[in-house]
Design a protein around this motif. Structure first.
Motif, PDB file in Angstrom:
ATOM      1  N   LYS A 138      21.491  23.211  30.442  1.00 35.10           N
ATOM      2  CA  LYS A 138      19.928  21.928  30.050  1.00 35.10           C
ATOM      3  C   LYS A 138      19.168  22.453  28.792  1.00 35.10           C
ATOM      4  CE  LYS A 138      15.817  20.177  31.654  1.00 35.10           C
ATOM      5  NZ  LYS A 138      14.703  19.481  32.237  1.00 35.10           N
TER       6      LYS A 138
ATOM      7  N   LEU B  58      18.656  20.333  25.182  1.00 37.86           N
ATOM      8  CA  LEU B  58      17.429  19.981  24.955  1.00 37.86           C
ATOM      9  C   LEU B  58      17.778  20.753  23.476  1.00 37.86           C
ATOM     10  CD1 LEU B  58      15.298  20.572  27.423  1.00 37.86           C
ATOM     11  CD2 LEU B  58      15.862  18.797  27.017  1.00 37.86           C
TER      12      LEU B  58
ATOM     13  N   ALA C 124      19.715  18.066  21.214  1.00 45.90           N
ATOM     14  CA  ALA C 124      19.513  16.401  21.674  1.00 45.90           C
ATOM     15  C   ALA C 124      18.564  16.760  19.779  1.00 45.90           C
ATOM     16  CB  ALA C 124      17.876  16.978  22.241  1.00 45.90           C
TER      17      ALA C 124
ATOM     18  N   VAL D  83      17.122  10.900  21.402  1.00 48.34           N
ATOM     19  CA  VAL D  83      17.022  11.450  23.061  1.00 48.34           C
ATOM     20  C   VAL D  83      16.632  12.009  23.377  1.00 48.34           C
ATOM     21  CG1 VAL D  83      19.445  12.773  23.709  1.00 48.34           C
ATOM     22  CG2 VAL D  83      19.755  11.906  22.046  1.00 48.34           C
ATOM     23  N   LEU D  84      15.348  12.567  22.820  1.00 48.50           N
ATOM     24  CA  LEU D  84      14.153  13.347  23.875  1.00 48.50           C
ATOM     25  C   LEU D  84      13.402  12.469  24.009  1.00 48.50           C
ATOM     26  CD1 LEU D  84      13.941  16.697  21.986  1.00 48.50           C
ATOM     27  CD2 LEU D  84      14.961  16.236  23.971  1.00 48.50           C
TER      28      LEU D  84
ATOM     29  N   PHE E  55      15.245   9.648  26.941  1.00 50.51           N
ATOM     30  CA  PHE E  55      16.067  10.195  27.764  1.00 50.51           C
ATOM     31  C   PHE E  55      15.698  11.521  28.379  1.00 50.51           C
ATOM     32  CE2 PHE E  55      19.239   7.713  25.637  1.00 50.51           C
ATOM     33  CZ  PHE E  55      20.067   7.271  26.000  1.00 50.51           C
ATOM     34  N   HIS E  56      15.788  11.373  29.835  1.00 52.24           N
ATOM     35  CA  HIS E  56      15.396  12.316  30.780  1.00 52.24           C
ATOM     36  C   HIS E  56      16.737  13.677  30.491  1.00 52.24           C
ATOM     37  CE1 HIS E  56      11.656  10.532  32.611  1.00 52.24           C
ATOM     38  NE2 HIS E  56      12.386   9.468  32.872  1.00 52.24           N
ATOM     39  N   ILE E  57      16.690  14.678  30.769  1.00 52.12           N
ATOM     40  CA  ILE E  57      17.136  15.736  30.716  1.00 52.12           C
ATOM     41  C   ILE E  57      17.543  16.196  31.754  1.00 52.12           C
ATOM     42  CG2 ILE E  57      19.152  16.799  29.621  1.00 52.12           C
ATOM     43  CD1 ILE E  57      18.503  15.957  26.967  1.00 52.12           C
TER      44      ILE E  57
ATOM     45  N   SER F 249      21.483  12.871  31.874  1.00 48.30           N
ATOM     46  CA  SER F 249      21.034  12.837  31.122  1.00 48.30           C
ATOM     47  C   SER F 249      20.625  10.930  31.606  1.00 48.30           C
ATOM     48  CB  SER F 249      20.720  12.119  29.846  1.00 48.30           C
ATOM     49  OG  SER F 249      22.361  12.074  28.943  1.00 48.30           O
TER      50      SER F 249
ATOM     51  N   LYS G  17      18.272   6.798  30.834  1.00 47.65           N
ATOM     52  CA  LYS G  17      17.310   6.238  30.309  1.00 47.65           C
ATOM     53  C   LYS G  17      16.022   6.382  30.791  1.00 47.65           C
ATOM     54  CE  LYS G  17      17.144   2.423  26.808  1.00 47.65           C
ATOM     55  NZ  LYS G  17      16.647   3.548  25.900  1.00 47.65           N
ATOM     56  N   LYS G  18      15.357   6.444  29.875  1.00 48.70           N
ATOM     57  CA  LYS G  18      13.728   6.530  30.870  1.00 48.70           C
ATOM     58  C   LYS G  18      13.425   4.696  30.325  1.00 48.70           C
ATOM     59  CE  LYS G  18      11.941  10.892  28.787  1.00 48.70           C
ATOM     60  NZ  LYS G  18      10.997  11.098  27.760  1.00 48.70           N
TER      61      LYS G  18
END
Length: 76
Positions: free
Chosen positions: A10, A14, A17, A21-22, A25-27, A69, A71-72
């Motif tokens: 992870k 991060l 990314a 993306v940050l 999206f949630h990673i 990951s 999508k938020k």
């Protein structure tokens, strides 16, 4: 993979990314088991700020994890 491996994976994801993306999206680290992962993601999605990387451990029965990951949800 084991938790420590997932955590390192992870961290690398991060770093690689890009900003969009940050932002979008949630990673996260989740249990590798599909049912356990679904429950974790469901609970996480309700209030992401209540979770940290190690939160996934209490959802996992076999010490196997993955990094994923998704999508938020747009903030209201």
């Amino acid at each position: 993979m084991k938790y420590n491996q997932a955590l390192e994976y992870k961290k690398k994801a991060l770093k690689k990314a890009d900003k969009s993306v940050l932002q979008n999206f949630h990673i996260i680290i989740t249990p590798a088991d599909t049912r356990e992962s679904a429950k974790y993601i469901e609970d996480f999605s309700k209030n992401p700020d209540d979770f940290n990387d190690s939160s996934c451990k209490k959802y996992c029965s076999n010490d196997e994890y993955e990094v994923m990951s998704f999508k938020k949800e747009p903030e209201e």
